[in-house]
Structures are given as C-alpha cells and as structure tokens.
Motif scaffolding. Structure first.
Motif, PDB file in Angstrom:
ATOM      1  N   UNK A 183     -48.800  38.386  45.719  1.00  0.00           N
ATOM      2  CA  UNK A 183     -47.521  38.702  45.074  1.00  0.00           C
ATOM      3  C   UNK A 183     -46.592  39.478  46.008  1.00  0.00           C
ATOM      4  N   UNK A 184     -47.166  40.141  47.001  1.00  0.00           N
ATOM      5  CA  UNK A 184     -46.338  40.881  47.953  1.00  0.00           C
ATOM      6  C   UNK A 184     -45.652  39.971  48.976  1.00  0.00           C
ATOM      7  N   UNK A 185     -46.086  38.690  49.014  1.00  0.00           N
ATOM      8  CA  UNK A 185     -45.444  37.734  49.914  1.00  0.00           C
ATOM      9  C   UNK A 185     -44.208  37.164  49.215  1.00  0.00           C
ATOM     10  N   UNK A 186     -43.304  36.594  49.983  1.00  0.00           N
ATOM     11  CA  UNK A 186     -42.095  36.009  49.404  1.00  0.00           C
ATOM     12  C   UNK A 186     -42.404  34.610  48.880  1.00  0.00           C
ATOM     13  N   UNK A 187     -43.161  34.562  47.788  1.00  0.00           N
ATOM     14  CA  UNK A 187     -43.547  33.291  47.198  1.00  0.00           C
ATOM     15  C   UNK A 187     -43.311  33.385  45.693  1.00  0.00           C
ATOM     16  N   UNK A 188     -42.759  32.336  45.137  1.00  0.00           N
ATOM     17  CA  UNK A 188     -42.507  32.304  43.700  1.00  0.00           C
ATOM     18  C   UNK A 188     -43.836  32.099  42.977  1.00  0.00           C
ATOM     19  N   UNK A 189     -44.112  32.918  41.966  1.00  0.00           N
ATOM     20  CA  UNK A 189     -45.391  32.835  41.264  1.00  0.00           C
ATOM     21  C   UNK A 189     -45.177  32.798  39.758  1.00  0.00           C
ATOM     22  N   UNK A 190     -45.923  31.911  39.105  1.00  0.00           N
ATOM     23  CA  UNK A 190     -45.925  31.838  37.640  1.00  0.00           C
ATOM     24  C   UNK A 190     -47.373  31.949  37.201  1.00  0.00           C
ATOM     25  N   UNK A 191     -47.666  32.986  36.434  1.00  0.00           N
ATOM     26  CA  UNK A 191     -49.054  33.319  36.099  1.00  0.00           C
ATOM     27  C   UNK A 191     -49.231  33.322  34.580  1.00  0.00           C
ATOM     28  N   UNK A 192     -50.064  32.415  34.082  1.00  0.00           N
ATOM     29  CA  UNK A 192     -50.493  32.469  32.685  1.00  0.00           C
ATOM     30  C   UNK A 192     -51.715  33.379  32.639  1.00  0.00           C
ATOM     31  N   UNK A 193     -51.647  34.429  31.846  1.00  0.00           N
ATOM     32  CA  UNK A 193     -52.735  35.412  31.873  1.00  0.00           C
ATOM     33  C   UNK A 193     -52.932  36.103  30.529  1.00  0.00           C
ATOM     34  N   UNK A 194     -54.183  36.503  30.292  1.00  0.00           N
ATOM     35  CA  UNK A 194     -54.517  37.356  29.142  1.00  0.00           C
ATOM     36  C   UNK A 194     -54.689  38.812  29.582  1.00  0.00           C
ATOM     37  N   UNK A 195     -54.521  39.061  30.887  1.00  0.00           N
ATOM     38  CA  UNK A 195     -54.686  40.418  31.426  1.00  0.00           C
ATOM     39  C   UNK A 195     -53.340  41.142  31.333  1.00  0.00           C
ATOM     40  N   UNK A 196     -53.132  41.870  30.256  1.00  0.00           N
ATOM     41  CA  UNK A 196     -51.812  42.466  29.999  1.00  0.00           C
ATOM     42  C   UNK A 196     -51.458  43.551  31.023  1.00  0.00           C
ATOM     43  N   UNK A 197     -52.445  44.351  31.414  1.00  0.00           N
ATOM     44  CA  UNK A 197     -52.187  45.395  32.402  1.00  0.00           C
ATOM     45  C   UNK A 197     -51.772  44.792  33.733  1.00  0.00           C
ATOM     46  N   UNK A 198     -52.405  43.693  34.088  1.00  0.00           N
ATOM     47  CA  UNK A 198     -52.075  42.986  35.325  1.00  0.00           C
ATOM     48  C   UNK A 198     -50.659  42.414  35.254  1.00  0.00           C
ATOM     49  N   UNK A 199     -50.315  41.796  34.124  1.00  0.00           N
ATOM     50  CA  UNK A 199     -48.968  41.248  33.942  1.00  0.00           C
ATOM     51  C   UNK A 199     -47.915  42.341  34.071  1.00  0.00           C
ATOM     52  N   UNK A 200     -48.210  43.471  33.486  1.00  0.00           N
ATOM     53  CA  UNK A 200     -47.269  44.597  33.522  1.00  0.00           C
ATOM     54  C   UNK A 200     -47.066  45.108  34.943  1.00  0.00           C
ATOM     55  N   UNK A 201     -48.131  45.082  35.739  1.00  0.00           N
ATOM     56  CA  UNK A 201     -48.082  45.633  37.096  1.00  0.00           C
ATOM     57  C   UNK A 201     -47.429  44.681  38.097  1.00  0.00           C
ATOM     58  N   UNK A 202     -47.687  43.383  37.970  1.00  0.00           N
ATOM     59  CA  UNK A 202     -47.310  42.425  39.005  1.00  0.00           C
ATOM     60  C   UNK A 202     -45.984  41.715  38.723  1.00  0.00           C
ATOM     61  N   UNK A 203     -45.699  41.431  37.450  1.00  0.00           N
ATOM     62  CA  UNK A 203     -44.573  40.549  37.122  1.00  0.00           C
ATOM     63  C   UNK A 203     -43.217  41.239  37.233  1.00  0.00           C
ATOM     64  N   UNK A 204     -42.222  40.448  37.674  1.00  0.00           N
ATOM     65  CA  UNK A 204     -40.820  40.867  37.567  1.00  0.00           C
ATOM     66  C   UNK A 204     -40.315  40.583  36.148  1.00  0.00           C
ATOM     67  N   UNK A 205     -40.779  39.447  35.603  1.00  0.00           N
ATOM     68  CA  UNK A 205     -40.364  39.002  34.278  1.00  0.00           C
ATOM     69  C   UNK A 205     -41.588  38.580  33.485  1.00  0.00           C
ATOM     70  N   UNK A 206     -41.648  38.968  32.221  1.00  0.00           N
ATOM     71  CA  UNK A 206     -42.725  38.555  31.326  1.00  0.00           C
ATOM     72  C   UNK A 206     -42.129  37.677  30.227  1.00  0.00           C
ATOM     73  N   UNK A 207     -42.748  36.505  30.014  1.00  0.00           N
ATOM     74  CA  UNK A 207     -42.312  35.588  28.957  1.00  0.00           C
ATOM     75  C   UNK A 207     -43.400  35.513  27.891  1.00  0.00           C
ATOM     76  N   UNK A 208     -43.006  35.670  26.636  1.00  0.00           N
ATOM     77  CA  UNK A 208     -43.947  35.538  25.527  1.00  0.00           C
ATOM     78  C   UNK A 208     -43.718  34.188  24.861  1.00  0.00           C
ATOM     79  N   UNK A 209     -44.771  33.368  24.836  1.00  0.00           N
ATOM     80  CA  UNK A 209     -44.699  32.045  24.208  1.00  0.00           C
ATOM     81  C   UNK A 209     -45.408  32.038  22.872  1.00  0.00           C
ATOM     82  N   UNK A 210     -44.858  31.296  21.944  1.00  0.00           N
ATOM     83  CA  UNK A 210     -45.519  31.054  20.659  1.00  0.00           C
ATOM     84  C   UNK A 210     -44.982  29.744  20.095  1.00  0.00           C
ATOM     85  N   UNK A 211     -45.899  28.930  19.582  1.00  0.00           N
ATOM     86  CA  UNK A 211     -45.543  27.647  18.972  1.00  0.00           C
ATOM     87  C   UNK A 211     -44.666  26.785  19.892  1.00  0.00           C
ATOM     88  N   UNK A 212     -45.035  26.783  21.177  1.00  0.00           N
ATOM     89  CA  UNK A 212     -44.391  25.874  22.113  1.00  0.00           C
ATOM     90  C   UNK A 212     -43.037  26.297  22.630  1.00  0.00           C
TER      91      UNK A 212
END
Length: 240
Positions: A183-212
């Motif tokens: 994540x520290x490299x200049x690469x675009x990343x999209x991560x589907x995860x159940x690790x909420x602490x990890x999402x909070x630490x790494x992501x610039x943007x968090x998207x919450x999906x429900x029912x498609x």
C-alpha cells in the motif's frame, strides 16, 4: 484511473450487483466492506473481467473493459488479483509460479523475470522457497507468494478478494503486514476485507456494500466513527 458506472450483474433471476457507481483515483486505496452475499467479490471479478457485467461500464485508463469488443487479455495485464484460496499452480515451483505470466506475455525475458522473482521473494523472506512446490508452504506463505506473483506483472491496479479469510488466525498478521507494505507503493488497490481494523488503517476510502449497491462511502473516520446509514450502523455494531 477507474470509473464504474451503473454496473449491474445478474445470475439468472438473481440480481447480485444493482447499479454500482464508483470513481477510483490513481494510487487510491479502497476498502470494500459489507455482509456476506452483498456482491463484494462479484464486483471485484467484474473489475478483472472474470465476470461479464449484465450492463454498465467499467472504464480503466479510458477503456471500457465491459465492452465486449475490447481485448480483455490486454486490459487484464494492467490488473492483478489476489484470491481467497491463493490459486497457485500446484504442479509448478514457487519460482515458476511467479515467472510464468511475465515470460508468457513477453513482459520480461526468462532471465529478467527470474531476477525480479528472487528480489521479490527475498523481500518477503521466502527466497529459500524458490524451488519448492506450493504444497510445502503454510497458508500464510502461499498468500504472500500469491501477492508477489501479482506484483511481478507490475500491474496498475491490484485487487484483493478477502486475502486473509482462508488463513489460520496466527497467519493473518504476516499477510496484512505485506499488504500494508504494498500500500505504500504508488499502486491503486481495491481490497474486499472483513478485517475492519486493517481497512481503517490502510484505506483512503471505505465503501460499504449491501444488496448489490454501495450505500455509503467516505474516509475511514467517516465510515467507522460517524456512519450515517442505518444499515451500516447495524453492520458495524456486529463486527466491531
């Protein structure tokens, strides 16, 4: 970098993606969270052309990869993917797993690809495993090799589909630490995860999906600490 417009995916009579819209900037780190069955993995598979959308557009670097006339094999070279179950070739050594695609697609000579593979393996502490087969590795080691294999193609976009869900709990940290390094490299990343602490630490943007659909998105602070949508509030109350 990526513009997703009104993306719909149906399986027979089941509507899995129900009009997803998302703009992803170059170098942005996006975490996608949500309940099981909400369409997260299907969304990633559409981004990597592993599923054909029913309708909508996925514009990557100005090219609509949802257009059936586009050569998806060329477009897919820009997009790396790390799966839940590693998807390593069990009949090939770790070195062969990493060098196969760059050589086959003529992105590097065999010598160049081998040199790069050894450098990547050394960076994750697995250089001594270059000549062994995947069956001899732990789950955490396999997933780290899978990440390195994706990086060997030098993709512009890297997709992670719940990369720690198949791992024993004690192996999760070593994989998450490697993803943080990436994540520290200049690469675009999209991560589907159940690790909420990890999402909070790494992501610039968090998207919450429900029912498609993506029903709420924002910074980690906005989504986790100040959720607006009632469904998101309910979801977070169960997972945090």
């Amino acid at each position: 970098m990526i513009e997703v417009i009104n993306l719909v995916k149906e399986f027979d009579n089941l509507n899995v993606l129900n009009g997803v819209d998302l703009t992803i900037k170059d170098g942005e780190k996006i975490a996608i969270i949500g309940p099981s069955g909400c369409g997260k993995s299907t969304f990633l598979r559409c981004l990597n052309c592993l599923e054909d959308p029913t309708s909508g557009q996925i514009i990557v670097d100005g090219v609509d990869i949802a257009d059936m006339n586009v050569d998806i094999n060329i477009q897919r070279q820009k997009i790396g993917m790390v799966f839940q179950q590693f998807n390593l070739f069990n009949n090939k050594t770790i070195l062969e797993n990493i060098t196969l695609a760059p050589v086959l697609l003529k992105k590097a000579t065999k010598e160049e690809a081998t040199k790069k593979a050894y450098e990547l393996l050394e960076a994750i502490g697995l250089k001594d495993k270059a000549d062994v087969y995947p069956s001899t590795l732990s789950g955490g080691q396999k997933q780290r090799v899978a990440i390195v294999r994706a990086l060997a193609m030098e993709p512009k976009v890297l997709l992670f589909d719940e990369p720690t869900s198949a791992l024993d709990p004690e192996m999760v940290k070593e994989v998450l630490d490697l993803i943080k390094e990436v994540a520290n490299k200049n690469i675009t990343m999209i991560i589907v995860t159940h690790e909420m602490g990890f999402a909070k630490e790494v992501a610039d943007t968090v998207c919450f999906m429900d029912q498609g659909k993506i029903i709420e998105k924002g910074t980690p602070t906005e989504v986790f600490d100040h959720p607006k949508n009632a469904r998101l509030v309910s979801f977070l109350s169960k997972v945090l």
